[in-house]
Design a protein around this motif. Structure first.
Motif, PDB file in Angstrom:
ATOM      1  N   UNK A 144       0.846  -1.184   0.000  1.00 41.85           N
ATOM      2  CA  UNK A 144       0.000   0.000   0.000  1.00 41.85           C
ATOM      3  C   UNK A 144       0.883   1.234   0.000  1.00 41.85           C
ATOM      4  N   UNK A 145       0.636   2.144  -0.938  1.00 42.62           N
ATOM      5  CA  UNK A 145       1.435   3.359  -1.061  1.00 42.62           C
ATOM      6  C   UNK A 145       0.510   4.557  -1.185  1.00 42.62           C
ATOM      7  N   UNK A 146       0.788   5.602  -0.415  1.00 41.25           N
ATOM      8  CA  UNK A 146       0.020   6.844  -0.456  1.00 41.25           C
ATOM      9  C   UNK A 146       0.974   8.011  -0.680  1.00 41.25           C
ATOM     10  N   UNK A 147       0.781   8.701  -1.784  1.00 36.70           N
ATOM     11  CA  UNK A 147       1.617   9.848  -2.091  1.00 36.70           C
ATOM     12  C   UNK A 147       2.817   9.528  -2.960  1.00 36.70           C
ATOM     13  N   UNK A 148       3.083   8.254  -3.215  1.00 38.89           N
ATOM     14  CA  UNK A 148       4.205   7.842  -4.062  1.00 38.89           C
ATOM     15  C   UNK A 148       3.706   6.801  -5.057  1.00 38.89           C
ATOM     16  N   UNK A 149       4.513   6.556  -6.073  1.00 39.75           N
ATOM     17  CA  UNK A 149       4.163   5.585  -7.098  1.00 39.75           C
ATOM     18  C   UNK A 149       4.337   4.169  -6.549  1.00 39.75           C
ATOM     19  N   UNK A 150       3.271   3.370  -6.584  1.00 40.41           N
ATOM     20  CA  UNK A 150       3.338   2.004  -6.063  1.00 40.41           C
ATOM     21  C   UNK A 150       4.315   1.152  -6.867  1.00 40.41           C
ATOM     22  N   UNK A 151       4.441   1.398  -8.160  1.00 38.58           N
ATOM     23  CA  UNK A 151       5.400   0.650  -8.968  1.00 38.58           C
ATOM     24  C   UNK A 151       6.834   0.956  -8.553  1.00 38.58           C
ATOM     25  N   UNK A 152       7.076   2.198  -8.156  1.00 38.88           N
ATOM     26  CA  UNK A 152       8.418   2.554  -7.688  1.00 38.88           C
ATOM     27  C   UNK A 152       8.729   1.864  -6.370  1.00 38.88           C
ATOM     28  N   UNK A 153       7.730   1.737  -5.510  1.00 38.54           N
ATOM     29  CA  UNK A 153       7.926   1.032  -4.232  1.00 38.54           C
ATOM     30  C   UNK A 153       8.254  -0.433  -4.498  1.00 38.54           C
ATOM     31  N   UNK A 154       7.562  -1.069  -5.441  1.00 33.89           N
ATOM     32  CA  UNK A 154       7.850  -2.467  -5.767  1.00 33.89           C
ATOM     33  C   UNK A 154       9.266  -2.631  -6.302  1.00 33.89           C
ATOM     34  N   UNK A 155       9.730  -1.670  -7.102  1.00 33.80           N
ATOM     35  CA  UNK A 155      11.093  -1.729  -7.611  1.00 33.80           C
ATOM     36  C   UNK A 155      12.104  -1.626  -6.471  1.00 33.80           C
ATOM     37  N   UNK A 199       3.412   9.465   2.699  1.00 30.93           N
ATOM     38  CA  UNK A 199       4.029  10.773   2.838  1.00 30.93           C
ATOM     39  C   UNK A 199       3.164  11.613   3.764  1.00 30.93           C
ATOM     40  N   UNK A 200       3.745  12.143   4.827  1.00 26.34           N
ATOM     41  CA  UNK A 200       2.986  12.900   5.810  1.00 26.34           C
ATOM     42  C   UNK A 200       2.408  14.165   5.179  1.00 26.34           C
ATOM     43  N   UNK A 201       1.195  14.518   5.599  1.00 24.94           N
ATOM     44  CA  UNK A 201       0.573  15.751   5.143  1.00 24.94           C
ATOM     45  C   UNK A 201      -0.226  15.641   3.867  1.00 24.94           C
ATOM     46  N   UNK A 202      -0.326  14.442   3.271  1.00 26.62           N
ATOM     47  CA  UNK A 202      -1.098  14.286   2.047  1.00 26.62           C
ATOM     48  C   UNK A 202      -0.396  14.757   0.798  1.00 26.62           C
ATOM     49  N   UNK A 203       0.917  14.977   0.845  1.00 19.66           N
ATOM     50  CA  UNK A 203       1.663  15.429  -0.325  1.00 19.66           C
ATOM     51  C   UNK A 203       1.868  14.268  -1.295  1.00 19.66           C
ATOM     52  N   UNK A 204       1.894  14.574  -2.577  1.00 16.12           N
ATOM     53  CA  UNK A 204       2.194  13.599  -3.627  1.00 16.12           C
ATOM     54  C   UNK A 204       3.473  14.017  -4.331  1.00 16.12           C
ATOM     55  N   UNK A 205       4.469  13.136  -4.343  1.00 16.47           N
ATOM     56  CA  UNK A 205       5.778  13.431  -4.940  1.00 16.47           C
ATOM     57  C   UNK A 205       6.107  12.306  -5.905  1.00 16.47           C
ATOM     58  N   UNK A 206       6.558  12.665  -7.109  1.00 17.46           N
ATOM     59  CA  UNK A 206       6.901  11.656  -8.108  1.00 17.46           C
ATOM     60  C   UNK A 206       8.340  11.777  -8.593  1.00 17.46           C
ATOM     61  N   UNK A 207       9.170  12.549  -7.903  1.00 18.63           N
ATOM     62  CA  UNK A 207      10.544  12.691  -8.352  1.00 18.63           C
ATOM     63  C   UNK A 207      11.383  11.489  -7.931  1.00 18.63           C
ATOM     64  N   UNK A 208      12.367  11.076  -8.746  1.00 16.03           N
ATOM     65  CA  UNK A 208      13.185   9.902  -8.412  1.00 16.03           C
ATOM     66  C   UNK A 208      14.028  10.085  -7.165  1.00 16.03           C
ATOM     67  N   UNK A 209      14.284  11.322  -6.755  1.00 22.31           N
ATOM     68  CA  UNK A 209      15.093  11.558  -5.572  1.00 22.31           C
ATOM     69  C   UNK A 209      14.492  11.015  -4.297  1.00 22.31           C
TER      70      UNK A 209
END
Length: 486
Positions: free
Chosen positions: A338-349, A371-381
């Motif tokens: 389960x991922x909130x705010x990040x890409x689930x495919x990136x978590x699997x990788x 990610x705390x606060x409901x933020x959505x981030x998609x950067x590779x960093x």
């Protein structure tokens, strides 16, 4: 096919791409969207071509002009008086532009636009702002303005009309000289054109309303803002041509039951699409966050396993966000991810890389990332902080407080640097963080030297985990010993 009159009949029109079909089908053959065909009344004969902006009906065809001979157009901007909104727009609304603002129901779109209308009315003077609402009565708009405290000041400078017909709204605009500097349509899904068939919100009505408003706004220099609904997947409802027609597309994001709201631009012909505006929703409306860099940091009594702070970069603004990971033994069968705010495919990788390259086996565990606060981030960093949070949760060992981490993780377990590293670390240092784990520089610039911060450069994910899970004295716990204890 059922005949409605001598001039009209019905077709099944896709609400995503606008393609029409003779009969209903479960999937659109043009754009592959499911359950998007709606029976719509259409005309059998083509309509006359509409006159383009600036084209004189019956006049000669304009001749091409060399690009070097085209003069620089004047693009006066109208500041809304809301710093975060003006930041995302690139300095304010451009006269003659059409802006589309989308967001989920209840997220604060109408509230933000009413505040912006008040700010523009205070700048351009009375009788220059028209707010057309097709979803609410003018009494409901007044109640919102009263809650926002706008009735005492610029309330008399904003004109409100409960109207969804674009024909009548255009008549109101043309009747006033000078015309309005700002026209707000709330919302474009309720707007209709009398000469077009189909209900409000259909592909033809939405596209026709946007075209008419564009032809109305550009010659007269009127800034038009359209409110748009969103679908279940978060995209703006209506045909994609709507987003192509407008000059800027803004989206208001955030958890509905949280207070922080983010304003982003996914398209902007007059500015950057990398800026982000941070607001806080309160009783008196949208308030600008004084220090957005710390808005997404959670408060803890002390260090907690599975938590690490990442200095992200949204446009030119560094934002520090807490990355939280929880690893729990699975009950058997397929583990949960389960991922909130990040890409689930990136978590699997990252789970695969952790197990193969860093000795952190998570294949049989349930994994939760947030990610705390409901933020959505998609950067590779965000790869390195995510991996460190998962490793910290599995080992049940907290990363020392005052530590930030940023970096991209490759499939071989190597770390890659990110853009704007020095700017990120300086902002983290300003907020009191004294230690940073970053990728070791390769051919790029050297590791930045930030005053008051101990910057630890590592070359691989395994080294980063050893450095992050070391005790306060700085002696790293070897991964082999940690694996043996598990």
């Amino acid at each position: 096919m059922s005949k409605v009159s001598g001039r009209a009949h019905t077709r099944f029109v896709c609400q995503s791409c606008g393609e029409s079909f003779l009969r209903w089908e479960g999937q659109c053959r043009a754009c592959s969207a499911w359950n998007s065909l709606v029976e719509t009344q259409v005309r059998s004969e083509p309509r006359p071509r509409s006159r383009l902006v600036g084209e004189d009906g019956g006049g000669p065809t304009p001749s091409p002009t060399r690009l070097i001979d085209v003069g620089e157009p004047e693009r006066p901007r109208i500041p809304a008086g809301i710093g975060e909104l003006d930041r995302v727009l690139g300095g304010g609304l451009v006269a003659g532009s059409v802006v589309l603002l989308g967001g989920e129901p209840g997220i604060g779109k109408s509230t933000l636009l009413l505040q912006a209308a008040a700010g523009i009315a205070a700048l351009v003077g009375p009788d220059r702002v028209l707010y057309a609402t097709g979803e609410e009565s003018i009494a409901q708009v007044r109640l919102r303005a009263e809650r926002l405290g706008l009735l005492g000041g610029v309330g008399g400078a904003i004109h409100v009309v409960a109207e969804s017909s674009i024909d009548r709204i255009a008549d109101l605009v043309s009747a006033n000289v000078p015309g309005p500097a700002l026209l707000v349509i709330d919302s474009v899904q309720t707007a209709t054109i009398d000469d077009l068939d189909g209900p409000a919100g259909s592909v033809g009505q939405v596209r026709g309303a946007a075209l008419w408003l564009m032809e109305l706004a550009k010659p007269a220099g009127i800034a038009v803002v359209l409110v748009g609904h969103v679908t279940k997947d978060g995209s703006i409802a209506g045909p994609k041509t709507l987003e192509h027609l407008v000059d800027a597309v803004l989206t208001l994001e955030g958890e509905r039951y949280a207070t922080v709201r983010l304003l982003r631009a996914t398209k902007n012909r007059f500015g950057s699409t990398e800026e982000v505006g941070v607001f806080e929703m309160g009783e008196t409306g949208m308030a600008e966050v004084a220090d957005p860099a710390r808005a997404f940091l959670a408060e803890h009594d002390g260090p907690a396993p599975g938590s690490v702070v990442a200095p992200t970069l949204e446009g030119s603004r560094p934002l520090l966000v807490e990355v939280q990971g929880l690893v729990a033994p699975g009950p058997g069968g397929t583990p949960r991810r389960t991922a909130s705010g990040v890409d689930a495919n990136r978590v699997a990788l990252l789970v695969a890389v952790l197990g193969r390259r860093a000795g952190i086996g998570l294949a049989s565990h349930d994994i939760y990332v947030n990610l705390a606060g409901g933020l959505t981030v998609d950067e590779p960093g965000l790869d390195l902080p995510l991996a460190l949070a998962l490793a910290s949760s599995l080992r049940d060992r907290a990363i020392p407080s005052g530590t930030v981490a940023i970096g991209e993780v490759g499939l071989l377990g190597e770390l890659r640097s990110v853009v704007g590293l020095e700017r990120r670390l300086r902002e983290a240092s300003r907020l009191g963080f004294g230690r940073a784990i970053v990728p070791r520089p390769g051919r790029g610039p050297a590791t930045p030297d930030v005053a008051g911060m101990d910057v630890l450069a590592v070359g691989s994910l395994r080294e980063a985990i050893e450095a992050a899970l070391s005790d306060e004295s700085g002696a790293p716990r070897r991964m082999a010993a940690a694996s043996a204890r598990c």
